[in-house]
Design an enzyme around this catalytic site. Structure first.
Site, short mmCIF file in Angstrom:
data_model
loop_
_atom_site.label_atom_id
_atom_site.label_comp_id
_atom_site.label_asym_id
_atom_site.label_seq_id
_atom_site.Cartn_x
_atom_site.Cartn_y
_atom_site.Cartn_z
N SER A 287 11.67 24.37 26.54
CA SER A 287 11.54 24.76 27.95
C SER A 287 12.82 24.97 28.73
CB SER A 287 10.69 23.75 28.70
OG SER A 287 9.33 24.03 28.45
N LYS B 11 14.48 21.21 38.81
CA LYS B 11 13.11 21.49 38.37
C LYS B 11 12.18 20.48 39.03
CE LYS B 11 10.46 22.04 34.04
NZ LYS B 11 10.52 21.98 32.57
N SER C 161 8.95 26.08 30.11
CA SER C 161 8.36 25.77 31.39
C SER C 161 9.36 25.73 32.54
CB SER C 161 7.65 24.42 31.31
OG SER C 161 8.59 23.39 31.06
N1 GLN Z 1 6.18 25.73 25.48
C1 GLN Z 1 6.07 24.42 24.92
C2 GLN Z 1 4.81 23.77 25.40
O1 GLN Z 1 4.05 24.43 26.00
C3 GLN Z 1 7.28 23.60 25.30
C4 GLN Z 1 7.25 23.16 26.70
C5 GLN Z 1 8.42 22.32 27.07
O2 GLN Z 1 9.45 22.33 26.41
N2 GLN Z 1 8.25 21.56 28.13
O3 GLN Z 1 4.56 22.64 25.19
#
Ligand code: GLN
Length: 486
Positions: free
Chosen positions: A177, A78, A153
């Site tokens: 994410s 990532k 994400s």
């Molecule tokens: N969707 C969540 C957010 O927008 C979690 C994102 C994540 O785990 N990095 O913060």
């Protein structure tokens, strides 16, 4: 061998038997990326030349009969993990020109295990999002239906693995994410216990919640990768100094007598009917394997999302203060003075979701509001942790859907942050409590993948992977590849 659906375990066996060279495997993946990624957009950077050089070094090691199970295995990281000499953007215009001067510990550990870096995967900007639509580099498409999101994400990692552009990839999980995109793309995603994988060199979003992990085809593959990636790191003060168990050794343990808690809060109205049906079938399968299911309650579940959306923005507003146009990253043209430099560099460098979070977080931390918001949220966080502590006195793992719906359409939720935030309603509590969680492919609803989430007690990754592996021996959901990529 079908590269698209091959697991790491199978590839490792083929490499060691010299049925396949790392060079051939790396070229095969690079070819698939070239063919499919213009549509999927799952990679920000492909490191083809470097990958081939690493592959030939791995082949030399394998040729001498040396190396470990991951020697010569191509991986993608990532784009939140710093990679020495390779562009590391975090999905942001702010870092669109940033070449990291060092490797994150997780990257270095996997490199030391002999893996080959294929490239860096697309992601929501600074990992803020649940759909991969906030990326400066454009949305990623879900290989099961390219009009839909892959989740976020870590959406690039999830889409790339699901489409067989790479056998496994790293991700990070602050509120879901890894697990949510794994669920939406029909693959396995493991978020370890907070502190299990070093955060050094992993660009910080919300430091008390962020945790690195893996997106793979199978639980067995996740065990293989986590073993190499995890461990104490003196450069991360929150990394935990306990030995990394041999996760592969307990994969085959019998599930007889395993107590699975089903929180009533995770099985209600908010769950799509098709998702609910697939989850019930998966639970029946686990019962057939000897587990017993019991209803439990996590009474503060409804507070997880609001608590997270105070704590995560507060921490992000502090972490992202470093992007000021002075040291690295985007700098505006011809600043008039220092204030203009800060203002314009940040206004231009960050996208709307990141700005929204910085503003909420700055507000929540400001004098006079700190007690009312941040401190209160920390107290509720404790209550959420206590719910789990009590639950694990009764059960060994907790199960439920990873996400309330299957993959939604591109554009469907971008203008509605609250609906977007609710995508993580079942994943966020584990981050607040620092617990490990895994999402396993558990069937389909209207042709789209459904994920079963298992949450374990602190450092129970071995148990989660054991349950996942037994489930995957009895099912073949994790073997499915979308037709266009088979
Ligand atoms: N969707 C969540 C957010 O927008 C979690 C994102 C994540 O785990 N990095 O913060």
């Amino acid at each position: 061998m079908q590269i698209a659906s091959a697991t790491l375990a199978e590839l490792a066996a083929a490499l060691r038997a010299r049925e396949l060279s790392s060079d051939e495997l790396t070229r095969a993946y690079l070819g698939r990326i070239e063919q499919h990624d213009p549509r999927l957009n799952s990679f920000v950077t492909v490191t083809g030349e470097q990958a081939l050089a690493q592959a030939s070094a791995a082949d030399a090691i394998l040729g001498r009969g040396e190396g470990g199970p991951l020697t010569g295995i191509p991986l993608a990281h990532k784009d939140i993990f710093c990679t020495d000499g390779v562009l590391t953007t975090c999905g942001s215009r702010m870092l669109a020109n940033f070449t990291a001067p060092y490797d994150a510990t997780a990257v270095a550990n996997l490199q030391a295990a002999g893996t080959v870096l294929l490239g860096k995967t697309n992601m929501d900007e600074f990992a803020m999002g649940s759909s991969n639509e906030t990326s400066h580099f454009g949305a990623v498409r879900n290989p099961w239906d390219t009009e839909r999101v892959p989740g976020g994400s870590s959406g690039g990692s999830a889409a790339a693995v699901a489409a067989g552009l790479v056998a496994a990839a790293t991700g990070t999980d602050t509120g879901g994410s890894i697990r949510q995109p794994a669920a939406l793309c029909g693959i396995t995603g493991l978020k370890p216990t907070y502190g299990r994988v070093s955060r050094y060199g992993m660009i910080a979003f919300a430091s008390s919640l962020d945790q690195g992990g893996v997106l793979t085809r199978s639980a067995e593959d996740a065990a293989l990768l986590l073993g190499a990636m995890a461990g104490f790191d003196p450069r991360d003060s929150t990394s935990v100094d306990t030995p990394v168990p041999d996760y592969a050794a307990t994969l085959g343990d019998d599930l007889a007598g395993l107590r699975i808690g089903l929180p009533r809060e995770y099985f209600g109205d908010g769950v799509d009917a098709g998702v609910g049906t697939a989850i019930e079938a998966a639970l029946a399968e686990l019962r057939a394997l000897g587990a017993e299911t019991v209803e439990i309650s996590l009474p503060n579940s409804h507070l997880a999302v609001p608590t997270y959306y105070v704590i995560a923005p507060a921490e992000c507003s502090a972490n992202l203060a470093r992007f000021d146009g002075v040291r690295y990253g985007h700098r505006c043209d011809a600043p008039r003075d220092l204030e203009d430099l800060y203002k314009r560099s940040r206004s231009e460098g960050f996208g709307p979701e990141v700005k929204r979070r910085i503003m909420i977080g700055t507000y929540a931390l400001s004098a006079g509001y700190y007690d009312a918001y941040y401190l209160k949220a920390q107290r509720v966080r404790r209550l959420i942790g206590d719910d789990f502590r009590r639950a694990f006195e009764q059960v060994d793992v907790i199960a439920g859907p990873t996400a309330p719906t299957t993959a939604f359409r591109l554009g469907e939720r971008v203008d509605d942050p609250i609906t977007m935030y609710l995508s993580d309603i079942f994943t966020i509590a584990a981050n607040l409590a620092g617990l490990p969680g895994v999402s396993l492919p558990a069937g389909f609803a209207d042709g789209l993948p459904v994920g079963l989430q298992l949450i374990g007690d602190h450092f129970a990754e071995g148990r989660l992977l054991n349950v996942g592996h037994r489930f995957q021996q009895a099912t073949d959901w994790h073997r499915k590849v979308p037709q266009a990529y088979a």
